[in-house]
Write a protein that holds these residues in place. Structure first.
Motif, PDB file in Angstrom:
ATOM      1  N   LYS B   3      -7.114  24.937  80.549  1.00 54.14           N
ATOM      2  CA  LYS B   3      -8.532  25.304  80.575  1.00 54.14           C
ATOM      3  C   LYS B   3      -9.429  24.075  80.411  1.00 54.14           C
ATOM      4  O   LYS B   3     -10.560  24.067  80.824  1.00 54.14           O
ATOM      5  CB  LYS B   3      -8.826  26.340  79.475  1.00 54.14           C
ATOM      6  CG  LYS B   3      -8.012  27.627  79.618  1.00 54.14           C
ATOM      7  CD  LYS B   3      -8.459  28.446  80.820  1.00 54.14           C
ATOM      8  CE  LYS B   3      -7.641  29.736  80.898  1.00 54.14           C
ATOM      9  NZ  LYS B   3      -7.617  30.322  82.224  1.00 54.14           N
ATOM     10  N   GLU B 125     -13.162  26.931  81.943  1.00 55.77           N
ATOM     11  CA  GLU B 125     -13.611  28.260  81.480  1.00 55.77           C
ATOM     12  C   GLU B 125     -15.130  28.350  81.441  1.00 55.77           C
ATOM     13  O   GLU B 125     -15.727  29.300  81.929  1.00 55.77           O
ATOM     14  CB  GLU B 125     -13.028  28.505  80.084  1.00 55.77           C
ATOM     15  CG  GLU B 125     -13.132  29.927  79.631  1.00 55.77           C
ATOM     16  CD  GLU B 125     -11.957  30.771  80.143  1.00 55.77           C
ATOM     17  OE1 GLU B 125     -11.499  31.598  79.397  1.00 55.77           O
ATOM     18  OE2 GLU B 125     -11.519  30.586  81.301  1.00 55.77           O
ATOM     19  N   LYS B 148      -9.862  33.386  91.172  1.00 52.98           N
ATOM     20  CA  LYS B 148      -9.268  33.241  89.831  1.00 52.98           C
ATOM     21  C   LYS B 148      -8.004  34.079  89.699  1.00 52.98           C
ATOM     22  O   LYS B 148      -7.061  33.675  89.016  1.00 52.98           O
ATOM     23  CB  LYS B 148     -10.288  33.632  88.761  1.00 52.98           C
ATOM     24  CG  LYS B 148     -11.178  32.476  88.367  1.00 52.98           C
ATOM     25  CD  LYS B 148     -11.869  32.768  87.054  1.00 52.98           C
ATOM     26  CE  LYS B 148     -12.721  31.601  86.602  1.00 52.98           C
ATOM     27  NZ  LYS B 148     -13.922  32.046  85.884  1.00 52.98           N
TER      28      LYS B 148
END
Lengths: 420, 167
Positions: B3, B125, B148
């Motif tokens: 992330k 993120e 995603k």
């Protein structure tokens, strides 16, 4: 709300999603294409997905054309992998050397790309089939593997730029000049993520071969597809393969992100200078003599019979300049044979050209005519990036067949009027 | 997928095509490490040896234009690059990268935000890029949720396996 050709084709192939511009959809595909560079990683990915067999063995085309006839052991291994896979899966359309040619000239010739189809190919020039009113787009090997396994793929339905062509075509001008002119105008990312939709009053005067050239280079403007409105020429062509072609017209109130009007009467012969296809100039405005070492006439862009006829009409009774190597490669076996029948090959050899067996060869610097350091080529292919045809310090200029043939005679970039 | 990605920047211009990312003469293999050794061979011979594992490419408009060769993102990944941040991407390259799990971030304004050699941190993120060398931060629009799904599945092959179960 009216629909573009692209939206209508996605609507007909829809599995999930909303088939309007900007939306993601899952859609059924009618044909999946791979070549000898892109098939091996696709086959490996296909096995990883873990299905037993391809979704439909009549809807997959495997064309070894980039490094064929195999240039070395590694490329021979890649083609062997394709051949073995075709056998194992019973793929109907594997085109062995000597029975095929350059994929984007070959598949339309075999009637595998027809109006209204949704086609994906692991080759960026898959957009060529837009010439016959199909939505056809280039993808990567993993995408091709997915499509081979499931018979579907994800897409973002593209916005469309409408290109209306009008006016009269000047002598020696072909589809190549029209598309280079357009790319010069909008840039190499002028149609990025979008579909180009070609129509207008001029279409009826454009040969199918010229349309293939135009659609072929849609990717050079970043486009996802370059799709032609159907007309009577296309309908007649399609009827030779199927009784009721599925011609797709746009609605008169379709939504376009942009409308470009091109009066081809104003288009002169075009040359793209290194190192981008958008770096275009009118041949008549080149003031210095740009000497060349090699000329290549061929490729999925300009290796069709119309291109060879134009080249022959200029080369007939003439000689290639002493310092120039002229390489001519008919794009398919059929085109090669037709050129033989018409006496074109004889004219080429008489002029001092090397005529090669169908292959992509020199276009991507694969084999069959690689450039040395400091050399300069004029090519009828589609890309002039750094190192595209050989050494990183070589240069590639792009043109249509008439300028290429004339320049092979003069030894520098020239218009046909200089030699006729 | 990580992330947060952190690495040193290698900066490129606009319209970087897949022929210069990996020239055709190397396309007789699809081995990532082998391709990685020749990444950008014609543009910058020393590139492959200068890259440290985890470095980041920053580029201008239309990154990855030209040929559909998936070998291009494979070579970049094979060279040790963790992510490519560009003003914009050519579409086939973008698809290929997502499909094989190379992180791509479309961030308009990025070329004025970082210089070659800067250290940056990408927060996928929250859609933020921090320039640690120059102590500044910019935002970007994370990828649409549809894409995603593919990334979260671990690439298109894994997505295909899941899709086969639901059909």
């Amino acid at each position: 709300m009216g629909k573009t050709i692209s939206e209508k084709i996605f609507e007909k192939h829809l599995i999930e999603g909303n088939p309007v511009a900007g939306e993601f959809v899952l859609a059924r595909v009618d044909l999946v294409l791979m070549n000898d560079i892109t098939a091996p990683p696709a086959i490996e990915a296909f096995y990883k997905i873990g299905v037993e067999s391809v979704f439909d063995r009549s809807k997959i085309a495997l064309v070894p054309d980039h490094f064929t006839p195999n240039k070395d052991i590694e490329s021979a291994m890649q083609v062997k992998m394709m051949r073995d896979f075709a056998k194992e899966q019973g793929i109907e359309h594997f085109f062995e050397l000597g029975r095929g040619g350059v994929e984007h000239a070959l598949l339309p010739e075999k009637g595998l790309t027809l109006p209204g189809m949704l086609i994906v190919g692991a080759d960026s020039h898959t957009c060529t089939y837009g010439a016959v009113n199909a939505f056809a787009t280039g993808v990567g090997s993993t995408d091709a593997a997915y499509a081979m396994a499931l018979g579907e793929l994800w897409f973002k339905v593209p916005e469309t730029i409408r290109v209306n062509l009008k006016g009269r075509i000047n002598p020696w001008i072909t589809g190549k000049d029209i598309i280079l002119y357009l790319i010069g105008k909008i840039g190499v990312d002028g149609a990025r993520y979008k579909a180009l939709e070609f129509g207008g009053e001029l279409i009826k005067d454009l040969s199918l071969d010229s349309r293939f050239t135009i659609a072929n280079m849609a990717i050079e403007a970043g486009a996802k597809a370059g799709i032609f409105e159907p007309d009577s020429i296309l309908e007649e062509w399609a009827r030779s393969f199927e009784p009721e072609p599925n011609l797709v017209y746009p609605d008169s109130d379709a939504t376009y992100s942009e409308i470009i009007e091109i009066d081809v009467t104003e288009i002169d012969l075009q040359v793209a200078f290194p190192h981008l296809p958008s770096n275009t100039r009118n041949v008549s405005e080149i003031n210095e003599k740009i000497f060349i070492d090699q000329v290549f006439i061929g490729s999925c862009t300009n290796g069709r019979i119309e291109d060879l006829r134009i080249a022959a009409s200029i080369l007939k009774g003439k000689k290639v300049a002493p310092n120039v190597r002229l390489i001519i490669i008919p794009a398919t076996q059929e085109i090669y044979r037709q050129a033989l029948k018409e006496g074109l090959i004889d004219i080429f050899i008489e002029a001092g050209a090397a005529v090669g067996t169908p292959t992509c060869g020199p276009c991507l610097g694969g084999h069959h005519g690689i450039l040395a350091k400091g050399e300069r080529a004029l090519s009828t292919s589609n890309r002039n990036f750094v190192g595209r045809m050989g050494h990183k310090e070589s240069e590639v200029y792009l043109s249509g067949p008439s300028v290429a043939a004339a320049s092979a005679i003069t030894g520098y970039i020239a218009s046909p009027s200089e030699v006729l | 997928m990580n992330k947060v990605i952190r690495g040193k920047v290698h900066k490129f211009g606009r319209d970087i095509d897949t022929d210069v990312i990996i020239p055709a003469r190397y396309l007789t293999t699809f081995d990532p490490l082998e391709l990685g050794r020749h990444c950008f061979a014609d543009l910058d011979e020393s590139f492959a040896t200068r890259v440290s594992e985890g470095d980041i490419i920053v580029a201008g408009e239309n990154f990855g234009c030209g040929s559909s060769r998936e070998h291009a993102p494979i070579a970049i990944k094979g060279a040790g690059i963790s992510a490519v941040v560009a003003e914009s991407f050519a579409r086939i390259f973008l698809r290929n990268s997502i499909n094989i799990g190379l992180t791509v971030v479309e961030a308009p304004g990025i070329t004025n935000f970082v210089e070659d050699g800067d250290e940056i941190e990408i927060d996928l993120e929250n859609g933020k890029i921090r320039n640690l060398t120059r102590d500044r931060e910019m935002n970007f629009q994370p990828l649409p949720s549809f894409l995603k799904q593919i990334i979260d599945a671990g690439g298109l092959i894994e997505f295909a396996k899941e899709r086969l179960k639901t059909r």
